[in-house]
Design an enzyme around this catalytic site. Structure first.
Site, mmCIF file in Angstrom:
data_model
loop_
_atom_site.group_PDB
_atom_site.id
_atom_site.type_symbol
_atom_site.label_atom_id
_atom_site.label_comp_id
_atom_site.label_asym_id
_atom_site.label_seq_id
_atom_site.Cartn_x
_atom_site.Cartn_y
_atom_site.Cartn_z
ATOM 1 N N GLU A 143 0.901 -1.116 -0.029
ATOM 2 C CA GLU A 143 -0.088 0.085 0.063
ATOM 3 C C GLU A 143 0.913 1.431 -0.032
ATOM 4 O OE1 GLU A 143 -2.819 0.166 3.150
ATOM 5 O OE2 GLU A 143 -4.055 -1.703 2.039
ATOM 6 N N ASP A 166 -6.204 10.191 9.485
ATOM 7 C CA ASP A 166 -4.864 9.576 9.700
ATOM 8 C C ASP A 166 -4.550 10.262 10.784
ATOM 9 O OD1 ASP A 166 -3.890 7.681 7.609
ATOM 10 O OD2 ASP A 166 -4.056 9.392 6.558
ATOM 11 N N TYR A 197 -10.954 -3.723 3.121
ATOM 12 C CA TYR A 197 -9.849 -3.374 4.474
ATOM 13 C C TYR A 197 -10.830 -3.104 5.617
ATOM 14 C CZ TYR A 197 -6.083 -0.472 6.404
ATOM 15 O OH TYR A 197 -5.252 0.033 7.312
#
Lengths: 398, 265
Positions: free
Chosen positions: B49, B60, B175
């Site tokens: 990734e 994030d 994911y």
């Protein structure tokens, strides 16, 4: 009949829900709650009661006669949102969202703030409702707006300075989103502007729409007719959406949004994505006109006023621009500062630097208009919070 | 068959789980990205990734945000990232590469140009963090037209109807974000993952990778037992931040070998 957004929060191609999956659950919960309560008579009654008895609404409209006669043209009227409790329009929205948070059983509220007005308005309602409150604020804004930082602390809020990125409003928003995603079960995120993922742009507009709901009745009572134009400053655009909303279906009233021209549009150091036709992009959960470089990275904006220092704009303003219903212009730092000083001297009113942008545009166009024309300026906040900034620009230490 | 599908089928044949490391392109500097990718593969990575730097990485945590900031100091944009993949592909034609990032850099390039370039340089999948299924139809039509897999996130807070919806759109692998919060947060709750997985498996027929909160061999090994692939991001990015430029490639290799060993046990 104007009826935006659609069920998924789209204003034409703008708006929407551009967030990570981790936030989708919370947004669905919020949207369901808002849909349930927005027309609930008990909720509406409680909101109205708070606006009347706690905020002090309706806010008056004031005919700025000395300013008008000095300019020698159109009549200037001021919608006095600066007279609200906490000194700005922001409280209209935080009361609405806090009432919603209470019904959703959330014990903790968080907020982002630029100028600090929304942070103060959030800390205020949190104190009143006995909720924990955390406010995220860019480290640079903490410096620029120290009086508001202290007000928030007095009200029991925790103010977290954000040191990442450009250390301004957009970075505070990033940090608040991170907090929300981490504490999603007990936390309500009170967004202060008409941006963010659906339902925020519509919800924040609806809570602020009280401004135009009042003025569309007040103006005929005062002068027997509606204004020729409504003028409001636009950062994210919450006071402008509130001031415009009930006029959208009244085409004879011009709607003028005033963005921050900063050092001047030609310098590139401004916060005026609509005025410069910035490319459309995605930030903070919605699609919008966005100040960015060729790689799609968000660029640093500049404005004398922290509350307008934002690279995007609420999606509904994008739509109002594209559809031609509203027009958008920019006012530079120095013009806003001149308007600030003029209102102080001619009317005994210290306006917020944000609102000074709207005022400056009115002062620019009024002299070229005949005396029977009427401009209604949304004086969205008072300027006490800005006295440090203004003093510093004049080389004065307080 | 796509590289991603082939990789997971091979792993399944050998009853192994995929190790999926994440690094940000251009971190700590652009010249080190391709060497780092090769080292990750040498150390046992099955899928890569590669993060596209963005100025406002809202989902994030601070570790990956700092990686973006380091890369942006070198002005690493999306077209550089695509060039890096092209360079990587000169010596590696078998390891799947998934670009991970935010939608705006792609919007700025244009989805059609982006999807075409992905196919040209050998990108296999794209995960756009802030484009949920609701906003993805048009964008992902371009990806599909060029044979690029759209990779989707699922979260502990995702309701079952949404899981079913994602199952219809997703390609490659899915994911699963194993905890609430941003990347790099702590407190991995294995019991909660175990409880959620049957619901996911009811709808998702693709391999499921799990990420967020995997810090070491022990957590990697525990998570590997529950799913098909283990995604490790912040821990590796932290290693990059803590290493000198001379040591960064070997330090990252060492860390990934440890993780690989734990997963294969």
């Amino acid at each position: 009949m104007y009826n935006y957004p659609d069920a998924h929060g789209h204003f034409g191609p703008y708006g929407g829900i551009y967030v990570a999956e981790t936030l989708m659950g919370a947004l669905e919960e919020l949207n369901a709650a808002y849909e349930k309560y927005r027309n609930d008579p008990q909720f509406v009654a409680e909101f109205e009661r708070d606006l009347k008895h706690y905020v002090g609404r309706p806010s008056p409209i004031y005919h700025a006669e000395r300013l008008t006669s000095y300019l020698g043209g159109a009549q200037i009227y001021l919608k006095r949102e600066d007279l609200n409790h906490t000194g700005a329009h922001k409280i209209n929205n935080t009361i609405g969202q806090a009432l919603l948070a209470k019904r959703m059983g959330k014990q903790r509220v968080i907020a982002e703030t630029g100028a600090g007005q929304h942070g103060v308005a959030t800390a205020t309602v949190a104190a009143r409702m006995g909720m924990e409150c955390v406010v995220y604020m860019g480290a640079e804004d903490v410096q620029r707006q120290s009086p508001n930082v202290f007000r928030m602390k007095l009200l029991g809020a925790t103010v977290v300075p954000v040191h990442s990125g450009s250390k301004t409003l957009k970075d505070a928003l990033n940090e608040a989103m991170r907090d929300w995603v981490t504490n999603i079960e007990n936390t309500f995120y009170i967004i202060g502007t008409v941006a963010g993922p659906h339902p925020y742009p519509a919800m924040v507009r609806d809570f602020n729409a009280v401004v135009s709901r009042e003025s569309i009745v007040q103006m005929p009572e005062m002068i027997g007719r509606l204004p020729d134009a409504v003028i409001a400053c636009v950062g994210g655009g919450s006071n402008a959406m509130g001031a415009f909303y009930h006029y959208i279906d009244v085409p004879q009233v011009r709607l003028i949004g005033v963005e921050a021209g900063g050092y001047g549009i030609e310098t590139g150091k401004h916060a005026a994505p609509l005025t410069v036709n910035a490319p459309v992009g995605v930030l903070h959960g919605n699609k919008t006109y966005l100040m960015q470089d060729a790689d799609g990275q968000i660029i640093e904006t500049h404005s004398i006023s922290a509350g307008l220092d934002y690279p995007g704009v609420g999606p509904e303003h994008c739509w109002l621009k594209d559809s031609g219903r509203a027009e958008y212009v920019a006012i530079n730092d120095d013009e806003a500062l001149a308007a600030f000083n003029t209102l102080c001297r001619f009317e005994g009113i210290i306006p917020a630097l944000e609102s000074s942008h709207a005022l400056a545009h009115a002062m620019k166009i009024a002299p070229g208009m005949s005396k029977d024309k009427v401009l209604l300026v949304n004086l969205s906040g008072r300027g006490d919070k800005d006295i440090n900034t203004v003093a510093k620009l004049q080389g004065i230490t307080l | 068959m796509s590289r991603i599908q082939a990789t997971f089928e091979q792993l399944k044949l050998h009853q192994r789980k995929a190790l999926i490391p994440f690094i940000t392109a251009g971190d700590p500097k652009p010249q080190l990205t391709v060497p780092l990718l090769h080292e990750l593969v040498a150390a046992g990575a099955d899928v890569l990734e590669l993060g596209v730097p963005f100025s406002d990485p809202m989902a994030d945590g601070p570790t990956i945000q700092r990686a973006s900031e380091r890369a942006l100091k070198h002005h690493v944009g999306l077209h550089h990232v695509l060039d890096m993949v092209a360079e990587f592909r000169q010596k590696n034609s078998h390891t799947p590469v998934v670009l991970m990032g935010y939608g705006n850099p792609i919007e700025a390039m244009g989805w059609e140009t982006f999807a075409r370039r992905c196919a040209e340089v050998g990108v296999d999948g794209v995960l756009t963090v802030d484009f949920p299924p609701e906003e993805s139809h048009e964008a992902f039509a371009h990806l599909e037209a060029h044979g690029i897999d759209p990779i989707f996130l699922l979260a502990p807070t995702t309701r079952e109807e949404r899981v079913a919806r994602v199952a219809k759109l997703a390609r490659g692998y899915v994911y699963y974000v194993s905890l609430k919060g941003v990347t790099g947060a702590g407190n991995l709750d294995l019991t909660a993952i175990e409880q959620k997985l049957p619901q996911l498996r009811r709808h998702i027929k693709l391999p499921i990778g799990i990420g967020f909160g995997i810090r070491d061999g022990a957590t990697a090994s525990a998570v590997a037992k529950l799913c098909d692939g283990v995604v490790v991001g912040s821990r590796i990015v932290q290693e990059i931040e803590d290493s000198t430029e001379q040591e960064v490639v070997s330090n990252v290799g060492k860390l990934v070998r440890e993780l690989k060993l734990a997963i294969d046990q």
